[in-house]
Motif scaffolding. Structure first.
Motif, PDB file in Angstrom:
ATOM      1  N   THR A  67       0.849  -1.194   0.000  1.00 11.08           N
ATOM      2  CA  THR A  67       0.000   0.000   0.000  1.00 11.08           C
ATOM      3  C   THR A  67       0.889   1.250   0.000  1.00 11.08           C
ATOM      4  N   PRO A  68       0.351   2.390  -0.443  1.00 16.94           N
ATOM      5  CA  PRO A  68       1.133   3.631  -0.406  1.00 16.94           C
ATOM      6  C   PRO A  68       1.617   3.961   1.010  1.00 16.94           C
ATOM      7  N   GLY A  69       0.775   3.692   2.012  1.00 19.85           N
ATOM      8  CA  GLY A  69       1.174   3.985   3.394  1.00 19.85           C
ATOM      9  C   GLY A  69       2.378   3.169   3.818  1.00 19.85           C
ATOM     10  N   THR A  70       2.412   1.902   3.445  1.00 17.60           N
ATOM     11  CA  THR A  70       3.565   1.057   3.772  1.00 17.60           C
ATOM     12  C   THR A  70       4.792   1.538   3.018  1.00 17.60           C
ATOM     13  N   ALA A  71       4.603   1.951   1.763  1.00 12.16           N
ATOM     14  CA  ALA A  71       5.742   2.388   0.932  1.00 12.16           C
ATOM     15  C   ALA A  71       6.399   3.648   1.486  1.00 12.16           C
ATOM     16  N   MET A  72       5.657   4.434   2.279  1.00 16.48           N
ATOM     17  CA  MET A  72       6.246   5.655   2.843  1.00 16.48           C
ATOM     18  C   MET A  72       7.423   5.347   3.769  1.00 16.48           C
ATOM     19  N   HIS A  73       7.506   4.118   4.222  1.00 18.12           N
ATOM     20  CA  HIS A  73       8.588   3.754   5.141  1.00 18.12           C
ATOM     21  C   HIS A  73       9.840   3.272   4.420  1.00 18.12           C
ATOM     22  N   LEU A  74       9.816   3.279   3.092  1.00 14.52           N
ATOM     23  CA  LEU A  74      10.990   2.848   2.322  1.00 14.52           C
ATOM     24  C   LEU A  74      11.549   4.041   1.568  1.00 14.52           C
ATOM     25  N   LYS A  75      12.855   4.029   1.328  1.00 17.96           N
ATOM     26  CA  LYS A  75      13.424   5.053   0.449  1.00 17.96           C
ATOM     27  C   LYS A  75      13.161   4.598  -0.987  1.00 17.96           C
ATOM     28  N   PRO A  76      12.798   5.523  -1.903  1.00 22.70           N
ATOM     29  CA  PRO A  76      12.389   5.126  -3.261  1.00 22.70           C
ATOM     30  C   PRO A  76      13.385   4.202  -3.946  1.00 22.70           C
ATOM     31  N   ALA A  77      14.686   4.456  -3.761  1.00 21.25           N
ATOM     32  CA  ALA A  77      15.677   3.663  -4.486  1.00 21.25           C
ATOM     33  C   ALA A  77      15.830   2.249  -3.927  1.00 21.25           C
ATOM     34  N   GLU A  78      15.232   1.993  -2.754  1.00 26.91           N
ATOM     35  CA  GLU A  78      15.424   0.684  -2.118  1.00 26.91           C
ATOM     36  C   GLU A  78      14.792  -0.456  -2.904  1.00 26.91           C
ATOM     37  N   ILE A  79      13.701  -0.154  -3.615  1.00 24.46           N
ATOM     38  CA  ILE A  79      12.949  -1.196  -4.318  1.00 24.46           C
ATOM     39  C   ILE A  79      12.961  -0.875  -5.810  1.00 24.46           C
ATOM     40  N   PRO A  80      13.654  -1.641  -6.639  1.00 30.23           N
ATOM     41  CA  PRO A  80      13.724  -1.323  -8.072  1.00 30.23           C
ATOM     42  C   PRO A  80      12.360  -1.336  -8.757  1.00 30.23           C
ATOM     43  N   VAL A  81      11.526  -2.335  -8.447  1.00 30.37           N
ATOM     44  CA  VAL A  81      10.208  -2.418  -9.106  1.00 30.37           C
ATOM     45  C   VAL A  81       9.113  -2.375  -8.030  1.00 30.37           C
ATOM     46  N   LEU A  82       8.738  -1.149  -7.670  1.00 36.83           N
ATOM     47  CA  LEU A  82       7.726  -0.971  -6.621  1.00 36.83           C
ATOM     48  C   LEU A  82       6.351  -0.787  -7.258  1.00 36.83           C
ATOM     49  N   GLN A  83       5.371  -1.572  -6.805  1.00 39.65           N
ATOM     50  CA  GLN A  83       4.003  -1.482  -7.319  1.00 39.65           C
ATOM     51  C   GLN A  83       3.093  -1.135  -6.147  1.00 39.65           C
ATOM     52  N   LEU A  84       2.372  -0.019  -6.257  1.00 36.34           N
ATOM     53  CA  LEU A  84       1.459   0.355  -5.183  1.00 36.34           C
ATOM     54  C   LEU A  84       0.108  -0.312  -5.387  1.00 36.34           C
ATOM     55  N   LEU A  85      -0.473  -0.799  -4.320  1.00 38.71           N
ATOM     56  CA  LEU A  85      -1.794  -1.427  -4.439  1.00 38.71           C
ATOM     57  C   LEU A  85      -2.805  -0.668  -3.601  1.00 38.71           C
ATOM     58  N   ASN A  86      -4.056  -0.773  -4.030  1.00 40.98           N
ATOM     59  CA  ASN A  86      -5.182  -0.202  -3.300  1.00 40.98           C
ATOM     60  C   ASN A  86      -5.781  -1.357  -2.494  1.00 40.98           C
ATOM     61  N   CYS A  87      -5.860  -1.195  -1.164  1.00 33.14           N
ATOM     62  CA  CYS A  87      -6.270  -2.355  -0.367  1.00 33.14           C
ATOM     63  C   CYS A  87      -7.761  -2.653  -0.460  1.00 33.14           C
ATOM     64  N   HIS A  88      -8.471  -1.959  -1.353  1.00 34.23           N
ATOM     65  CA  HIS A  88      -9.869  -2.325  -1.627  1.00 34.23           C
ATOM     66  C   HIS A  88     -10.030  -2.830  -3.056  1.00 34.23           C
ATOM     67  N   GLN A  89      -8.915  -3.072  -3.738  1.00 38.60           N
ATOM     68  CA  GLN A  89      -9.000  -3.432  -5.156  1.00 38.60           C
ATOM     69  C   GLN A  89      -8.189  -4.702  -5.444  1.00 38.60           C
ATOM     70  N   SER A  90      -8.816  -5.673  -6.073  1.00 39.46           N
ATOM     71  CA  SER A  90      -8.140  -6.945  -6.371  1.00 39.46           C
ATOM     72  C   SER A  90      -7.105  -6.778  -7.471  1.00 39.46           C
ATOM     73  N   LEU A  91      -6.157  -7.673  -7.494  1.00 35.42           N
ATOM     74  CA  LEU A  91      -5.159  -7.684  -8.559  1.00 35.42           C
ATOM     75  C   LEU A  91      -4.844  -9.127  -8.916  1.00 35.42           C
ATOM     76  N   THR A  92      -4.224  -9.316 -10.073  1.00 31.05           N
ATOM     77  CA  THR A  92      -3.863 -10.661 -10.507  1.00 31.05           C
ATOM     78  C   THR A  92      -2.387 -10.690 -10.836  1.00 31.05           C
ATOM     79  N   ILE A  93      -1.673 -11.676 -10.310  1.00 31.59           N
ATOM     80  CA  ILE A  93      -0.270 -11.876 -10.679  1.00 31.59           C
ATOM     81  C   ILE A  93      -0.190 -13.251 -11.339  1.00 31.59           C
ATOM     82  N   ASP A  94      -0.014 -13.262 -12.644  1.00 36.44           N
ATOM     83  CA  ASP A  94       0.006 -14.501 -13.431  1.00 36.44           C
ATOM     84  C   ASP A  94      -1.211 -15.374 -13.090  1.00 36.44           C
TER      85      ASP A  94
END
Ligand SMILES: [Zn+2]
Ligand SMILES: [Zn+2]
Length: 258
Positions: free
Chosen positions: A84-111
């Motif tokens: 979630t964006p709130g969790t991502a606030m605790h990381l420095k942007p460069a720490e995660i090369p491929v960061l994907q923000l999710l909405n905790c009310h919205q489903s997603l599919t990974i493969d």
């Protein structure tokens, strides 16, 4: 989509580190990584996996026992990391090369795996937990939650498997040597689920499809496997042995949801 079973395993669960695996066909998702790279690789090898087998990382919240190893793993593998964006606030942007923000009310599919995130009350910025599905079977994951909400009950109803927090035994926590402030935090509505709370939660959801029940995030000081098994089996009317435990050091071996 239904070729192989939806499977899951735990690399370890508890206040010293958490990591859960969900697999369907060639897709393997790691939820949280509270372990160092050395520990992670050792624990993955124990389940027959290497870093290359991981498809993505999902993070539940920013507490160290869930996020400690995420940045190192993300840099080493360059696989996408969802949070979630709130969790991502605790990381420095460069720490995660491929960061994907999710909405905790919205489903997603990974493969091959469908993921339903859902928000939970816990003392973190924007914590969420997840339900996984292959379109046929559903696995609900719930740890780090202070109190069950109506939304949690509806999301976890009719799951085929549950990995669910049994953090503490209320009597053991009350009698422990922890400072009062820590006891209040753990037992509070933004802390962790006790055995009793989880038993009550199970009594309020539809468990008729449940094939696997795994208790997780057990306190090493304020809980025992026996107390967890006894409390949950009484709630479900099953044998105590039927309740599985994801332990801190041993984790839990692969389980298939048939
Ligand atoms: Zn935790
Ligand atoms: Zn937490």
């Amino acid at each position: 989509m239904h070729k192989g079973p939806l499977s899951f395993a735990s690399l370890g669960s508890g206040s010293r580190g958490n990591a859960t695996l969900i697999r369907k066909n060639g897709t393997c998702i790691l939820v949280d990584c509270g372990f160092s790279m050395v520990q992670l690789q050792r624990r993955l090898a124990g389940l027959g996996l290497a870093l290359d087998d991981l498809s993505a990382i999902l993070v539940t919240h920013e507490h160290g026992d869930h996020i400690r190893g995420v940045a190192a793993l993300a840099r080493k593998t360059s696989i996408p990391v969802w949070m979630t964006p709130g969790t991502a606030m605790h990381l420095k942007p460069a720490e995660i090369p491929v960061l994907q923000l999710l909405n905790c009310h919205q489903s997603l599919t990974i493969d091959d795996i469908h993921i339903q995130p859902y928000p939970v009350p816990h003392d973190a910025r924007e914590p969420c937990q997840y339900v996984f599905s292959d379109g046929n079977r559903r696995l609900g994951l719930l740890t780090d939650t202070g109190s069950p909400t109506q939304h949690i009950l509806s999301v976890l109803s009719r799951c085929d498997a549950l990995i669910i927090e049994c953090n503490h035994d209320e009597e053991m926590l009350a009698n422990s040597s922890y400072p009062e402030s820590v006891k209040a935090r753990i037992g509070g509505s933004l802390g962790h689920l006790s055995n009793r709370q989880t038993a009550e939660l199970l009594n309020h959801i539809d468990c008729s499809k449940l094939q696997h029940l795994v208790a997780a995030h057990l306190s090493e000081q304020n809980n025992t496997v026996e107390r967890v098994r006894q409390t949950l089996s009484r709630a479900l009317g099953c044998s105590p042995d039927w309740v599985s435990i994801a332990l801190q050091d041993e984790g839990l071996a692969w389980r298939d949801i048939s």
